[in-house]
Design a protein around this motif. Structure first.
Motif, PDB file in Angstrom:
ATOM      1  N   GLU B 114     -22.996  51.380  31.080  1.00  0.00           N
ATOM      2  CA  GLU B 114     -23.507  50.458  30.076  1.00  0.00           C
ATOM      3  C   GLU B 114     -22.573  50.447  28.862  1.00  0.00           C
ATOM      4  N   PRO B 115     -22.412  49.299  28.180  1.00  0.00           N
ATOM      5  CA  PRO B 115     -23.136  48.053  28.409  1.00  0.00           C
ATOM      6  C   PRO B 115     -22.486  47.122  29.433  1.00  0.00           C
ATOM      7  N   SER B 116     -21.349  47.570  30.005  1.00  0.00           N
ATOM      8  CA  SER B 116     -20.643  46.696  30.955  1.00  0.00           C
ATOM      9  C   SER B 116     -21.504  46.359  32.160  1.00  0.00           C
ATOM     10  N   LEU B 117     -22.288  47.335  32.598  1.00  0.00           N
ATOM     11  CA  LEU B 117     -23.092  47.127  33.805  1.00  0.00           C
ATOM     12  C   LEU B 117     -24.076  45.973  33.626  1.00  0.00           C
ATOM     13  N   THR B 118     -24.775  45.965  32.493  1.00  0.00           N
ATOM     14  CA  THR B 118     -25.738  44.896  32.218  1.00  0.00           C
ATOM     15  C   THR B 118     -25.045  43.546  32.084  1.00  0.00           C
ATOM     16  N   GLU B 119     -23.905  43.545  31.393  1.00  0.00           N
ATOM     17  CA  GLU B 119     -23.145  42.304  31.226  1.00  0.00           C
ATOM     18  C   GLU B 119     -22.670  41.776  32.578  1.00  0.00           C
ATOM     19  N   PHE B 120     -22.236  42.676  33.438  1.00  0.00           N
ATOM     20  CA  PHE B 120     -21.789  42.274  34.777  1.00  0.00           C
ATOM     21  C   PHE B 120     -22.920  41.615  35.554  1.00  0.00           C
ATOM     22  N   LYS B 121     -24.071  42.262  35.571  1.00  0.00           N
ATOM     23  CA  LYS B 121     -25.224  41.725  36.307  1.00  0.00           C
ATOM     24  C   LYS B 121     -25.639  40.357  35.774  1.00  0.00           C
ATOM     25  N   LYS B 122     -25.550  40.207  34.465  1.00  0.00           N
ATOM     26  CA  LYS B 122     -25.912  38.938  33.840  1.00  0.00           C
ATOM     27  C   LYS B 122     -24.978  37.818  34.313  1.00  0.00           C
ATOM     28  N   GLN B 123     -23.688  38.091  34.295  1.00  0.00           N
ATOM     29  CA  GLN B 123     -22.727  37.067  34.710  1.00  0.00           C
ATOM     30  C   GLN B 123     -22.900  36.722  36.187  1.00  0.00           C
ATOM     31  N   ARG B 124     -23.152  37.735  36.994  1.00  0.00           N
ATOM     32  CA  ARG B 124     -23.342  37.483  38.415  1.00  0.00           C
ATOM     33  C   ARG B 124     -24.573  36.635  38.660  1.00  0.00           C
ATOM     34  N   ALA B 125     -25.643  36.927  37.916  1.00  0.00           N
ATOM     35  CA  ALA B 125     -26.878  36.144  38.062  1.00  0.00           C
ATOM     36  C   ALA B 125     -26.656  34.693  37.641  1.00  0.00           C
ATOM     37  N   ASP B 126     -25.882  34.498  36.557  1.00  0.00           N
ATOM     38  CA  ASP B 126     -25.576  33.130  36.106  1.00  0.00           C
ATOM     39  C   ASP B 126     -24.827  32.365  37.188  1.00  0.00           C
ATOM     40  N   TYR B 127     -23.877  33.049  37.797  1.00  0.00           N
ATOM     41  CA  TYR B 127     -23.073  32.407  38.850  1.00  0.00           C
ATOM     42  C   TYR B 127     -23.936  32.055  40.057  1.00  0.00           C
ATOM     43  N   GLU B 128     -24.819  32.965  40.423  1.00  0.00           N
ATOM     44  CA  GLU B 128     -25.704  32.713  41.563  1.00  0.00           C
ATOM     45  C   GLU B 128     -26.640  31.526  41.293  1.00  0.00           C
ATOM     46  N   GLU B 129     -27.048  31.391  40.036  1.00  0.00           N
ATOM     47  CA  GLU B 129     -27.916  30.269  39.666  1.00  0.00           C
ATOM     48  C   GLU B 129     -27.234  28.927  39.927  1.00  0.00           C
ATOM     49  N   ARG B 130     -25.936  28.894  39.722  1.00  0.00           N
ATOM     50  CA  ARG B 130     -25.208  27.647  39.973  1.00  0.00           C
ATOM     51  C   ARG B 130     -25.314  27.236  41.435  1.00  0.00           C
ATOM     52  N   PHE B 131     -25.216  28.211  42.317  1.00  0.00           N
ATOM     53  CA  PHE B 131     -25.317  27.897  43.747  1.00  0.00           C
ATOM     54  C   PHE B 131     -26.749  27.518  44.116  1.00  0.00           C
ATOM     55  N   LYS B 132     -27.705  28.172  43.506  1.00  0.00           N
ATOM     56  CA  LYS B 132     -29.101  27.813  43.764  1.00  0.00           C
ATOM     57  C   LYS B 132     -29.375  26.375  43.329  1.00  0.00           C
ATOM     58  N   ALA B 133     -28.799  25.972  42.201  1.00  0.00           N
ATOM     59  CA  ALA B 133     -28.990  24.599  41.722  1.00  0.00           C
ATOM     60  C   ALA B 133     -28.401  23.600  42.711  1.00  0.00           C
ATOM     61  N   LEU B 134     -27.243  23.941  43.286  1.00  0.00           N
ATOM     62  CA  LEU B 134     -26.622  23.049  44.270  1.00  0.00           C
ATOM     63  C   LEU B 134     -27.484  22.928  45.521  1.00  0.00           C
ATOM     64  N   LEU B 135     -28.042  24.053  45.947  1.00  0.00           N
ATOM     65  CA  LEU B 135     -28.888  24.037  47.141  1.00  0.00           C
ATOM     66  C   LEU B 135     -30.152  23.226  46.888  1.00  0.00           C
ATOM     67  N   LYS B 136     -30.738  23.434  45.707  1.00  0.00           N
ATOM     68  CA  LYS B 136     -31.954  22.715  45.336  1.00  0.00           C
ATOM     69  C   LYS B 136     -31.711  21.208  45.319  1.00  0.00           C
ATOM     70  N   GLU B 137     -30.583  20.832  44.744  1.00  0.00           N
ATOM     71  CA  GLU B 137     -30.179  19.427  44.673  1.00  0.00           C
ATOM     72  C   GLU B 137     -30.045  18.833  46.081  1.00  0.00           C
ATOM     73  N   GLY B 138     -29.413  19.594  46.970  1.00  0.00           N
ATOM     74  CA  GLY B 138     -29.222  19.122  48.337  1.00  0.00           C
ATOM     75  C   GLY B 138     -30.526  18.955  49.095  1.00  0.00           C
ATOM     76  N   ILE B 139     -31.465  19.854  48.830  1.00  0.00           N
ATOM     77  CA  ILE B 139     -32.757  19.784  49.511  1.00  0.00           C
ATOM     78  C   ILE B 139     -33.572  18.602  48.987  1.00  0.00           C
ATOM     79  N   GLU B 140     -33.571  18.440  47.663  1.00  0.00           N
ATOM     80  CA  GLU B 140     -34.373  17.370  47.049  1.00  0.00           C
ATOM     81  C   GLU B 140     -33.881  15.985  47.429  1.00  0.00           C
ATOM     82  N   THR B 141     -32.580  15.863  47.663  1.00  0.00           N
ATOM     83  CA  THR B 141     -32.039  14.556  48.050  1.00  0.00           C
ATOM     84  C   THR B 141     -32.075  14.351  49.561  1.00  0.00           C
ATOM     85  N   GLY B 142     -32.606  15.362  50.282  1.00  0.00           N
ATOM     86  CA  GLY B 142     -32.749  15.210  51.731  1.00  0.00           C
ATOM     87  C   GLY B 142     -31.475  15.466  52.515  1.00  0.00           C
ATOM     88  N   VAL B 143     -30.435  15.908  51.832  1.00  0.00           N
ATOM     89  CA  VAL B 143     -29.177  16.201  52.536  1.00  0.00           C
ATOM     90  C   VAL B 143     -29.289  17.521  53.302  1.00  0.00           C
TER      91      VAL B 143
END
Lengths: 193, 193
Positions: B114-143
């Motif tokens: 710490e505090p690097s560990l918490t900062e690392f996890k935060k950045q990784r979670a932010d990055y993962e959210e981007r992919f979740k948004a793309l998947l959500k978008e693809g599902i909602e549009t029926g693709v």
DNA sequence: CCTACCGATCGGTAGG
DNA sequence: CCTACCGATCGGTAGG
């Protein structure tokens, strides 16, 4: 060997699995392990021979479970698609039922010494060949797309072996449910066709 | 800071990436690192502050590359399927071009303090959210099929992050070629439909 | 299962 | 960038 020492030995193995997974083999000391159990480090050696013996037990026990479960589900099945699906669900079941031990199997095997290291790699290669054979069979019968067998095998195992990084047994999905969904994902992909 | 010490510092970082990947962070000693470079262990500290600083540099440099490459390929694209494909190829490109460092990013981050560990996890979670948004978008549009977004995101990253376990840059496939094939695999699955 | 202990190795510093 | 060195910790043993 009395019942008490047998139980203690099981306890040592179980706690070791958990610590090796959480902190890594190299970063887990025998004093950490002893403390988590509630005895002195020196007392561990009444039950085990060495730190590496703990790692060997984990790695080869899981290897055996993979082979046993594979043989069990393949027995009698001939349809290529079903054979692949059964292999995926069998593997997933072993991983999801042994999250600590399978994590160690996937990530800590490199700390094995010879000759265990070579034996481990050999068994893993044998197991991977079984999946390659299933993929080859599926492609030749036209059930699967014309994918590169070795490449597809790697992607399949990446998906399966990543399970311990996210699966929590107290979550919404049971091991059998995630096994089904992972099989669907690998077979169908993401596209809505 | 002279040119010579700058080069030496780069060399230390590069060799550290390789050793941390091959042996793990905890099992790599500063004496191992110094020996691989050809100097004494104490001399390392003229160029770096600590062993953990080396790990931090690796983890956060790769995190930045993931974000930068993602932003670069998403810029201007609106088609859900293409947005997902671009995200996958961008991620694959970063991994395949940084096999040592990305392996450390995936497997050794837990050794951050710490505090690097918490900062690392935060950045990784932010990055993962981007992919979740793309998947959500693809599902909602029926693709995309009606998959569970969080579950699908985990499977996608398992596939992508497993690349360093099998990809060899001297093999038959270039980074861009495996990126294309992985995207096909994730979108199409194995079945010949 | 404990106390007492071993030689080896760890990350890092002082001083030049 | 080196020699010399520090206190801490490592896996493991002796002996009870």
């Amino acid at each position: 060997m009395t019942i008490e020492t047998l139980n203690r030995k099981d306890q040592i193995n179980q706690v070791a699995q958990n610590l090796f997974r959480e902190r890594g083999y190299a970063a887990t000391s025998m004093r950490d392990l002893a403390k988590a159990i509630g005895i002195e480090a020196a007392s561990l050696y009444s039950h085990i021979k060495s730190k590496e013996e703990l790692l060997q037990n984990i790695c080869f026990r899981i290897a055996n479970e993979f082979f046993d479960e594979y043989d069990r589900v393949q027995n009698g099945t001939t349809d290529p698609k079903l054979r692949f699906r059964h292999a995926v669900t069998a593997h997933t079941r072993v991983v999801a039922s042994n999250l600590d031990a399978s994590s160690v199997f996937f990530n800590e095997w490199r700390h094995l010494n010879e000759p265990s290291l070579t034996e481990f790699k050999k068994q893993r290669a044998d197991y991977e060949e079984r999946f390659k054979a299933l993929l080859k069979e599926g492609i030749e019968t036209g059930v699967f797309r014309q994918v590169q067998v070795s490449f597809a095998m790697r992607l399949v195992f990446s998906t399966l072996n990543g399970i311990p990084t996210w699966y929590r047994p107290d979550g919404a999905l049971s091991p059998d449910q995630i096994a089904e969904q992972i099989a669907d994902f690998l077979l169908e992909g993401l596209l809505n066709k």
